[in-house]
Design a protein around this motif. Structure first.
Motif, PDB file in Angstrom:
ATOM      1  N   GLY A 259      14.388  -2.595 -33.753  1.00 49.70           N
ATOM      2  CA  GLY A 259      14.167  -3.232 -35.049  1.00 49.70           C
ATOM      3  C   GLY A 259      15.178  -2.875 -36.107  1.00 49.70           C
ATOM      4  N   ALA A 260      16.146  -1.991 -35.781  1.00 43.01           N
ATOM      5  CA  ALA A 260      17.129  -1.559 -36.778  1.00 43.01           C
ATOM      6  C   ALA A 260      17.961  -2.720 -37.320  1.00 43.01           C
ATOM      7  CB  ALA A 260      18.031  -0.478 -36.196  1.00 43.01           C
ATOM      8  N   PRO A 261      18.449  -3.646 -36.459  1.00 45.21           N
ATOM      9  CA  PRO A 261      19.237  -4.766 -36.995  1.00 45.21           C
ATOM     10  C   PRO A 261      18.448  -5.630 -37.976  1.00 45.21           C
ATOM     11  CG  PRO A 261      19.610  -4.545 -34.648  1.00 45.21           C
ATOM     12  CD  PRO A 261      18.467  -3.643 -34.985  1.00 45.21           C
TER      13      PRO A 261
ATOM     14  N   LEU B  71      22.978  -0.629 -41.319  1.00 44.18           N
ATOM     15  CA  LEU B  71      22.552  -0.415 -39.938  1.00 44.18           C
ATOM     16  C   LEU B  71      22.591   1.070 -39.587  1.00 44.18           C
ATOM     17  CD1 LEU B  71      21.718  -2.024 -37.385  1.00 44.18           C
ATOM     18  CD2 LEU B  71      24.131  -2.053 -36.730  1.00 44.18           C
ATOM     19  N   ARG B  72      23.656   1.739 -39.971  1.00 44.86           N
ATOM     20  CA  ARG B  72      23.757   3.176 -39.718  1.00 44.86           C
ATOM     21  C   ARG B  72      22.697   3.948 -40.499  1.00 44.86           C
ATOM     22  NH1 ARG B  72      27.022   6.210 -41.184  1.00 44.86           N
ATOM     23  NH2 ARG B  72      27.216   7.605 -39.396  1.00 44.86           N
TER      24      ARG B  72
ATOM     25  N   ALA C  73      27.001 -13.032 -28.724  1.00 38.59           N
ATOM     26  CA  ALA C  73      27.393 -11.736 -28.156  1.00 38.59           C
ATOM     27  C   ALA C  73      26.162 -10.946 -27.734  1.00 38.59           C
ATOM     28  CB  ALA C  73      28.206 -10.955 -29.188  1.00 38.59           C
ATOM     29  N   TRP C  74      25.121 -10.977 -28.554  1.00 40.97           N
ATOM     30  CA  TRP C  74      23.880 -10.266 -28.225  1.00 40.97           C
ATOM     31  C   TRP C  74      23.265 -10.831 -26.956  1.00 40.97           C
ATOM     32  CZ3 TRP C  74      20.526  -7.612 -32.285  1.00 40.97           C
ATOM     33  CH2 TRP C  74      19.371  -7.083 -31.716  1.00 40.97           C
ATOM     34  N   ALA C  75      23.273 -12.162 -26.827  1.00 41.79           N
ATOM     35  CA  ALA C  75      22.617 -12.814 -25.691  1.00 41.79           C
ATOM     36  C   ALA C  75      23.413 -12.697 -24.400  1.00 41.79           C
ATOM     37  CB  ALA C  75      22.376 -14.287 -26.018  1.00 41.79           C
ATOM     38  N   VAL C  76      24.736 -12.708 -24.499  1.00 47.90           N
ATOM     39  CA  VAL C  76      25.583 -12.765 -23.300  1.00 47.90           C
ATOM     40  C   VAL C  76      26.026 -11.391 -22.828  1.00 47.90           C
ATOM     41  CG1 VAL C  76      27.779 -13.615 -22.389  1.00 47.90           C
ATOM     42  CG2 VAL C  76      26.384 -15.087 -23.861  1.00 47.90           C
ATOM     43  N   LEU C  77      26.383 -10.516 -23.772  1.00 50.06           N
ATOM     44  CA  LEU C  77      26.949  -9.221 -23.403  1.00 50.06           C
ATOM     45  C   LEU C  77      25.865  -8.153 -23.320  1.00 50.06           C
ATOM     46  CD1 LEU C  77      30.120  -9.269 -25.687  1.00 50.06           C
ATOM     47  CD2 LEU C  77      29.964  -9.859 -23.261  1.00 50.06           C
ATOM     48  N   PRO C  78      25.677  -7.529 -22.162  1.00 46.14           N
ATOM     49  CA  PRO C  78      24.682  -6.458 -22.043  1.00 46.14           C
ATOM     50  C   PRO C  78      25.169  -5.187 -22.714  1.00 46.14           C
ATOM     51  CG  PRO C  78      25.906  -6.642 -20.002  1.00 46.14           C
ATOM     52  CD  PRO C  78      26.384  -7.761 -20.886  1.00 46.14           C
ATOM     53  N   VAL C  79      24.243  -4.271 -22.957  1.00 50.08           N
ATOM     54  CA  VAL C  79      24.613  -2.986 -23.542  1.00 50.08           C
ATOM     55  C   VAL C  79      25.299  -2.148 -22.473  1.00 50.08           C
ATOM     56  CG1 VAL C  79      23.774  -0.870 -24.615  1.00 50.08           C
ATOM     57  CG2 VAL C  79      22.701  -3.055 -25.176  1.00 50.08           C
ATOM     58  N   SER C  80      26.594  -1.953 -22.606  1.00 49.71           N
ATOM     59  CA  SER C  80      27.371  -1.183 -21.633  1.00 49.71           C
ATOM     60  C   SER C  80      28.672  -0.733 -22.281  1.00 49.71           C
ATOM     61  CB  SER C  80      27.682  -2.036 -20.392  1.00 49.71           C
ATOM     62  OG  SER C  80      28.523  -3.127 -20.734  1.00 49.71           O
TER      63      SER C  80
ATOM     64  N   VAL D 185      27.370  -7.096 -30.726  1.00 50.68           N
ATOM     65  CA  VAL D 185      27.348  -6.019 -29.730  1.00 50.68           C
ATOM     66  C   VAL D 185      26.788  -4.728 -30.325  1.00 50.68           C
ATOM     67  CG1 VAL D 185      28.786  -4.536 -28.284  1.00 50.68           C
ATOM     68  CG2 VAL D 185      29.232  -6.994 -28.382  1.00 50.68           C
ATOM     69  N   ILE D 186      27.289  -4.330 -31.502  1.00 55.32           N
ATOM     70  CA  ILE D 186      26.797  -3.062 -32.056  1.00 55.32           C
ATOM     71  C   ILE D 186      25.332  -3.184 -32.504  1.00 55.32           C
ATOM     72  CG2 ILE D 186      29.106  -2.382 -32.784  1.00 55.32           C
ATOM     73  CD1 ILE D 186      28.191  -2.921 -35.679  1.00 55.32           C
ATOM     74  N   SER D 187      24.930  -4.374 -32.927  1.00 53.73           N
ATOM     75  CA  SER D 187      23.526  -4.559 -33.316  1.00 53.73           C
ATOM     76  C   SER D 187      22.622  -4.401 -32.115  1.00 53.73           C
ATOM     77  CB  SER D 187      23.330  -5.943 -33.946  1.00 53.73           C
ATOM     78  OG  SER D 187      24.036  -6.057 -35.163  1.00 53.73           O
ATOM     79  N   GLU D 188      23.050  -4.967 -30.971  1.00 49.85           N
ATOM     80  CA  GLU D 188      22.253  -4.822 -29.750  1.00 49.85           C
ATOM     81  C   GLU D 188      22.203  -3.362 -29.309  1.00 49.85           C
ATOM     82  OE1 GLU D 188      21.967  -6.740 -25.247  1.00 49.85           O
ATOM     83  OE2 GLU D 188      23.850  -6.844 -26.380  1.00 49.85           O
TER      84      GLU D 188
END
Length: 293
Positions: free
Chosen positions: A159-161, A283-284, A96-103, A148-151
């Protein structure tokens, strides 16, 4: 996602008795004849109620011993199934991180994946038997949500994740150390008090979410990115550690009482839900502390 996780209603190894199994650990001294508290021997219709080992334990008043024969859950089974479920979560998150952009579209997909994971978790929580396919599907959708939320967090707090992963490992390791050292005794009273606190926390968070949705608390209310949000996050992480102690106790009892090997999937399922809870809250918390710098 983990804030809506049904882990607090999970029936675990002694489903028919809720968390009654917490006060049925193998005793140091044998009970009187006929007082055996093996949860598996108590479950109606359970084929393991005729466990010859349990019968022998009752006859001689000795604590139950996990049989060496095949078909019984072992720690290796729990470790293997947990590795499979957590590995599925990790693979889903990486993809998900690699394929889905932040949007906004990715965020919508993450919410959809979280809802599907929630439904699958609820279905498995109320099933009387473990379903490996259902558990792995839950792990896959949970992984998409976490990826997704990590990205998204990483794009704003670099560096948060990674810090959240380290924090989750630290909490899990410390909880296991404290549990194995005997500093925490998981008794029925301990479980009842902890569960009452957990349910109250979930209800308060649900009310807070409604206030945020209807604009009464536009800044997030109790889940804000300020000091109050940090306090709530710490409480949530402590509750996650509490759930871990319940998971450890269930696994320990399941092995001691010769639970069927399939129960290892329930152990993996419970551990995965708890670790996801801790990771999301960590993470939060990392984001809040990074914002205050």
């Amino acid at each position: 996602m983990r804030s809506s996780n049904p882990v607090f209603s999970r029936r675990g190894f002694s489903r028919d008795n809720g968390y009654a199994g917490f006060n049925t650990a193998p005793p140091t001294g044998g009970p009187a004849v006929g007082t055996q508290t093996n949860p598996y021997a108590q479950q109606g219709g359970n084929p393991y109620a005729q466990n010859p080992y349990a019968q022998q334990d009752q006859q001689y008043g000795a604590p139950p011993q996990a049989p060496v024969s095949t078909g019984r859950m072992t720690m290796d089974d729990v470790v293997m199934r947990s590795a499979m479920t957590l590995g599925t979560v990790a693979v889903g998150a990486i993809l998900a991180w690699a394929v889905l952009p932040v949007s906004s579209t990715s965020y919508g997909l993450a919410i959809g994946a979280a809802l599907i994971a929630f439904v699958l978790a609820m279905v498995q929580s109320f099933k009387r038997t473990a379903s490996p396919a259902l558990i792995l599907a839950y792990a896959a959708f949970e992984g998409v949500f976490l990826g997704v939320i990590s990205e998204m967090f990483n794009s704003q707090w670099s560096g948060a994740p990674f810090q959240a992963v380290l924090g989750t490992m630290a909490v899990a390791g410390a909880t296991l150390l404290v549990y194995k050292a005997g500093w925490i005794r998981v008794t029925a009273r301990y479980a009842r008090i902890g569960m009452a606190i957990a349910i109250a926390f979930i209800l308060v968070m649900a009310v807070n979410l409604l206030l945020v949705v209807f604009g009464v608390a536009p800044d997030g209310g109790l889940r804000s990115m300020g000091p109050l949000g940090a306090v709530v996050g710490i409480i949530a992480i402590l509750l996650g550690a509490f759930f871990l102690t319940l998971d450890f106790k269930q696994i320990e009892d399941g092995i001691a009482y010769g639970a069927p090997r399939e129960e290892a999937w329930l152990a993996a399922f419970g551990l995965t839900m708890t670790l996801v809870w801790i990771y999301v809250e960590m993470l939060r918390l990392v984001a809040i502390f990074s914002s205050s710098d």
